[in-house]
Motif scaffolding. Structure first.
Motif, short mmCIF file in Angstrom:
data_model
loop_
_atom_site.label_atom_id
_atom_site.label_comp_id
_atom_site.label_asym_id
_atom_site.label_seq_id
_atom_site.Cartn_x
_atom_site.Cartn_y
_atom_site.Cartn_z
N VAL B 197 116.33 91.96 74.06
CA VAL B 197 116.17 90.52 73.84
C VAL B 197 114.69 90.15 74.01
O VAL B 197 114.04 90.58 74.96
CB VAL B 197 117.02 89.71 74.85
CG1 VAL B 197 116.79 88.22 74.65
CG2 VAL B 197 118.49 90.06 74.70
N LYS B 198 114.19 89.39 73.05
CA LYS B 198 112.81 88.90 73.19
C LYS B 198 112.85 87.37 73.24
O LYS B 198 113.55 86.73 72.46
CB LYS B 198 111.95 89.35 72.01
CG LYS B 198 111.53 90.81 72.06
CD LYS B 198 110.27 91.00 71.20
CE LYS B 198 109.76 92.43 71.21
NZ LYS B 198 110.35 93.24 70.15
N VAL B 199 112.08 86.81 74.16
CA VAL B 199 111.97 85.36 74.31
C VAL B 199 110.50 84.99 74.20
O VAL B 199 109.69 85.41 75.04
CB VAL B 199 112.54 84.90 75.67
CG1 VAL B 199 112.39 83.38 75.80
CG2 VAL B 199 113.99 85.32 75.83
N ALA B 200 110.14 84.25 73.17
CA ALA B 200 108.73 83.87 72.97
C ALA B 200 108.58 82.36 73.10
O ALA B 200 109.40 81.60 72.60
CB ALA B 200 108.24 84.33 71.61
N VAL B 201 107.51 81.96 73.78
CA VAL B 201 107.29 80.56 74.11
C VAL B 201 106.01 80.07 73.45
O VAL B 201 104.95 80.70 73.57
CB VAL B 201 107.16 80.38 75.64
CG1 VAL B 201 106.94 78.92 76.00
CG2 VAL B 201 108.39 80.93 76.35
N THR B 202 106.09 78.95 72.74
CA THR B 202 104.88 78.33 72.17
C THR B 202 104.72 76.91 72.72
O THR B 202 105.69 76.32 73.22
CB THR B 202 104.95 78.31 70.63
OG1 THR B 202 103.67 77.94 70.11
CG2 THR B 202 106.00 77.32 70.12
N GLY B 203 103.52 76.40 72.64
CA GLY B 203 103.27 75.02 73.03
C GLY B 203 103.04 74.80 74.52
O GLY B 203 102.34 73.88 74.91
N ALA B 204 103.63 75.67 75.32
CA ALA B 204 103.55 75.45 76.78
C ALA B 204 102.28 76.04 77.38
O ALA B 204 101.75 75.52 78.36
CB ALA B 204 104.78 76.05 77.46
N GLY B 205 101.80 77.12 76.81
CA GLY B 205 100.61 77.78 77.34
C GLY B 205 99.43 77.65 76.39
O GLY B 205 99.47 76.90 75.42
N THR B 206 98.38 78.42 76.66
CA THR B 206 97.19 78.37 75.80
C THR B 206 97.36 79.28 74.58
O THR B 206 96.47 79.42 73.77
CB THR B 206 95.94 78.80 76.58
OG1 THR B 206 96.19 80.07 77.19
CG2 THR B 206 95.62 77.79 77.66
N GLY B 207 98.50 79.91 74.50
CA GLY B 207 98.85 80.73 73.35
C GLY B 207 100.30 81.14 73.52
O GLY B 207 100.89 80.94 74.59
N VAL B 208 100.88 81.72 72.46
CA VAL B 208 102.28 82.15 72.56
C VAL B 208 102.39 83.26 73.61
O VAL B 208 101.48 84.07 73.76
CB VAL B 208 102.79 82.62 71.18
CG1 VAL B 208 101.98 83.80 70.66
CG2 VAL B 208 104.28 82.92 71.21
N PHE B 209 103.50 83.24 74.37
CA PHE B 209 103.70 84.32 75.35
C PHE B 209 105.18 84.62 75.48
O PHE B 209 106.04 83.82 75.07
CB PHE B 209 103.12 83.94 76.72
CG PHE B 209 103.79 82.77 77.39
CD1 PHE B 209 104.88 82.95 78.27
CD2 PHE B 209 103.34 81.47 77.17
CE1 PHE B 209 105.49 81.87 78.90
CE2 PHE B 209 103.95 80.38 77.79
CZ PHE B 209 105.03 80.57 78.66
#
Lengths: 248, 264
Positions: B197-209
């Protein structure tokens, strides 16, 4: 060698950055482009970089009478030349943009930076397309390019070269209103009317993709069109009524 | 806006030749980020080389369990593509949630990826799906591609030609958008391949993580409930007028749960 190409007569402001030898004259030469693409040296002139402030932010104003001019400086690194051209009124030779607007072939001159909305309003004189925010938020400037709605404040006129563009002036045919216009009229989908051209062109794009949009789908689709008068209720009703009339 | 020369070449090779031959020039795709930046004089290229006239950047095709989408495809085209909807419906949904319809009619996959805005939607999809960015000269894994705020390994004259998305078992995307711009205040893409499973986060940090704590929780039990008790740290998250870092951390958890539920 840095080269900047512009056509026309210009006042030219130059800035040399990181110049390690500010007292050395920079020679600028005007070239003329021939039909076969080669460049022929035209009237040359010489200017001494003004000021001795260590190399940052100097500028001078020169007038070109040759055109189209190409500017070159013989000095390579570490000299960096930045050139900005300010066109003189009445003597411009700019790229020509040719496109079809509301079914008619039109052409006009546009700078690279000329926005499509300014070309439509000022060059073509079609002022039904409005500028609200100029930051691609409000949608007052929506037109169709190649059948798709776009914000003409966030597209260059030169990008529309060769394209088929529809503005609000092109919706009615032979004096008969487009069903979307009729629906806005009948459902009182406007108050001040400023956002209306963009609303209608956006709505027509929606109906082209979704013949029978739900109220929710209309509201979602009009995300990029702001109305500060109506509260949207009658606009949404109008778009749905137009969809039904248009064959949904 | 400063004036500039404009070119619209018909091939990638010609675009590169034009770019190299003009000082301070820049590629432009749909222009939905670059034109606003130029209006603010935050970008002032001497020449703009448009990539919108290049046929080789267009198209969507299936290849060996992957979906290859041309860099020049607009967000609308991706959102409305039956191939994308059938293979990775979450990706079509994500493309259809970008900006507004008019922005989606101009903005492109390649432009968004190259711009690498830290609140853009596509980076979350590329990282969660394990996509590969294909340029004129190499292939770059998404996780190596997004290097932080507007940072990518692209060379000045390098052109993204397509992006290859492996088709997952299931995927879901959920974002909490800024109500005006629709950029993600927090957006989460979840993709599952068996137990991976991969979970990627955008908008919350200074780049996607990647939210690795969520990935571990979901690997054993792929359900929204498995995320109870898991969280991302607010350290390093963005704090601005939209949301504090702590609120963003909270939103990431909520969006992750919704994304898992959207996987179906």
């Amino acid at each position: 060698m840095r080269k900047v190409v512009r056509r026309g007569n210009f006042v030219f402001t130059y800035v040399i950055e990181n110049d390690d030898d500010p007292t050395t004259p920079s020679t600028f030469r005007v070239y003329k482009k021939e039909g076969d693409g080669s460049w022929i040296a035209g009237a040359g002139f010489e200017t001494t970089r003004p000021g001795t402030d260590g190399g940052l932010g100097c500028s001078a104003t020169l007038t070109f009478t040759e055109h189209p001019p190409t500017l070159t400086t013989p000095r390579d690194e570490p000299c960096r030349l930045f050139a900005r051209f300010h066109p003189l009124s009445g003597s411009l030779s700019m790229p020509t943009v040719s496109l079809t607007v509301n079914g008619q072939a039109v052409e006009g001159e546009a700078e690279g930076r000329t926005l499509l909305v300014d070309f439509i309003r000022e060059t073509l004189g079609l002022t039904g397309t409005h500028v609200g925010c100029d930051t691609s938020q409000c949608g007052a400037c929506v037109v169709h390019v190649g059948g798709a709605s776009v914000k003409s404040c966030t597209m260059l006129a030169v990008e529309a070269d060769g394209a088929d563009v529809t503005t609000v002036e092109g919706l009615a045919t032979n004096g008969t209103l487009h069903p979307m216009q009729t629906a806005f009229h009948e459902h009182h989908g406007l108050q001040c009317g400023f956002c209306t051209p963009g609303m209608m062109l956006s709505g027509i794009d929606l109906v082209g993709r979704n013949a029978n949009p739900s109220e929710h789908e209309v509201r979602e689709w009009l995300e990029g069109n702001l109305c500060r008068c109506t509260g949207y209720h009658n606009i949404v009703k109008a778009v749905q009524a137009a969809a039904a009339e248009m064959g949904g | 806006m400063e004036d500039f020369a404009f070119h619209r070449p018909g091939s990638v090779a010609e675009a590169q030749e034009t770019l190299r031959g003009t000082e301070d020039s820049k590629f432009m795709a749909g222009g939905q980020s670059l034109i606003p930046l130029m209006k603010l004089d935050m970008a002032a290229p001497g020449a703009v080389v448009s990539l919108t006239g290049i046929d080789e950047l267009r198209g969507i095709e299936q290849q060996d369990g992957s979906l290859v989408i041309g860099a020049g495809m607009t967000h609308s085209e991706v959102a409305e593509s039956d191939d994308v909807r059938n293979a990775i419906s979450a990706l079509a949904g994500l493309a259809g949630s970008i900006g507004d319809p008019q922005v989606r009619n101009r903005g492109t996959l390649g432009g968004s990826v190259a711009h690498a805005d830290p609140a853009a939607d596509y980076p979350a999809a590329l990282v969660a799906l394990g996509a590969t960015v294909i340029t004129d000269r190499r292939e770059i894994a998404a996780e190596d591609f997004f290097q932080g705020m507007f940072e990518t390994p692209l060379e000045t004259d390098e052109v993204i030609t397509s992006v290859r998305f492996p088709v997952p078992d299931s995927a879901g995307y959920s974002k909490f958008p800024n109500p005006a711009s629709k950029y993600a205040i927090a957006g989460v893409m979840v993709a599952r391949n068996g137990a991976d499973v991969k979970v990627a986060v955008t908008g919350a940090g200074t780049g996607v993580f990647r939210a690795t704590a969520f990935e571990e929780a979901l690997a054993g039990d792929f359900s929204a409930g498995a995320l109870d008790g898991a969280s991302v740290s607010a350290d390093g998250l963005v704090s601005d007028t939209d949301a504090s870092a702590e609120y963003r951390a909270h939103l990431v958890g909520v969006m992750a749960r919704r994304a898992v539920e959207a996987c179906g």
